[in-house]
Design a protein around this motif. Sequence first.
Motif, PDB file in Angstrom:
ATOM      1  N   ASP A 140       0.834  -1.204   0.000  1.00 25.83           N
ATOM      2  CA  ASP A 140       0.000   0.000   0.000  1.00 25.83           C
ATOM      3  C   ASP A 140       0.869   1.254   0.000  1.00 25.83           C
ATOM      4  N   LEU A 141       1.958   1.201   0.750  1.00 29.37           N
ATOM      5  CA  LEU A 141       2.857   2.361   0.813  1.00 29.37           C
ATOM      6  C   LEU A 141       3.470   2.633  -0.549  1.00 29.37           C
ATOM      7  N   HIS A 142       3.874   1.588  -1.251  1.00 30.89           N
ATOM      8  CA  HIS A 142       4.456   1.790  -2.580  1.00 30.89           C
ATOM      9  C   HIS A 142       3.421   2.392  -3.545  1.00 30.89           C
ATOM     10  N   THR A 143       2.161   1.985  -3.403  1.00 31.31           N
ATOM     11  CA  THR A 143       1.110   2.574  -4.234  1.00 31.31           C
ATOM     12  C   THR A 143       0.937   4.050  -3.911  1.00 31.31           C
ATOM     13  N   ALA A 144       0.938   4.378  -2.620  1.00 33.13           N
ATOM     14  CA  ALA A 144       0.818   5.780  -2.208  1.00 33.13           C
ATOM     15  C   ALA A 144       2.010   6.598  -2.698  1.00 33.13           C
ATOM     16  N   LEU A 145       3.191   5.999  -2.655  1.00 36.23           N
ATOM     17  CA  LEU A 145       4.381   6.698  -3.135  1.00 36.23           C
ATOM     18  C   LEU A 145       4.268   7.030  -4.622  1.00 36.23           C
ATOM     19  N   ASP A 146       3.703   6.116  -5.382  1.00 34.32           N
ATOM     20  CA  ASP A 146       3.512   6.362  -6.812  1.00 34.32           C
ATOM     21  C   ASP A 146       2.561   7.542  -7.049  1.00 34.32           C
ATOM     22  N   ALA A 147       1.580   7.686  -6.153  1.00 38.61           N
ATOM     23  CA  ALA A 147       0.623   8.785  -6.282  1.00 38.61           C
ATOM     24  C   ALA A 147       1.223  10.100  -5.789  1.00 38.61           C
TER      25      ALA A 147
END
Length: 201
Positions: A177-184
């Motif tokens: 989830d953190l990696h997804t948030a980082l992409d955003a």
Amino acid sequence: MQWSIVIPVKGAIGKSRLAAGDARAALAVAFARDAITAACRSASADQVIVVTCDPAVTEGLERVRVVDDPSGGLLAAIDAGLSTIDPAAPAAVLLGDLPALTPDELDAALALAEREHRAFVPDAIAVGTTMLTATRADALRPRFGPGSAERHRQAGHVELPIAPGSGLRLDVDELADLHTALDAGVGPHTRAVLAQASLPA
């Protein structure tokens, strides 16, 4: 419409599923600080009430009213925050694990929420809930926990049409989830912690 926004935050003891090593506690606090900052900068926010027992969560943040967490779980924390506001005022409950949330995204969602007596925003996988709203605080029907999106729907909250990639839906429980948030794109508090941390890919 101006909203009272309640944000319950465990603080450093939260995010037990986040496999971030020594950075876990600092990230839990940083996620919340970024979400709170977005709420405070929202043009739709009349007041932001943070329910927590961790002073690091709100240290140095402006426009925040702090309520002590009664330590009875998430629903008790939400009730503690809601009890401090006018029952007839528009109210939102916003979870604090949204490091990619922006004020504009929050404003857009609250503008949609004005059209519904009760509403909710699901998480990225449409199972949990990241925000719950009602045009009167006493109309809120909090049902947070596993599978809360369906429970909020059954309680009369209408799902708001928020894009899956919105920071308002990108809650962080696990490393993926953190990696997804980082992409955003995450906020400055989370970025500052990550700059000093080494995370698994």
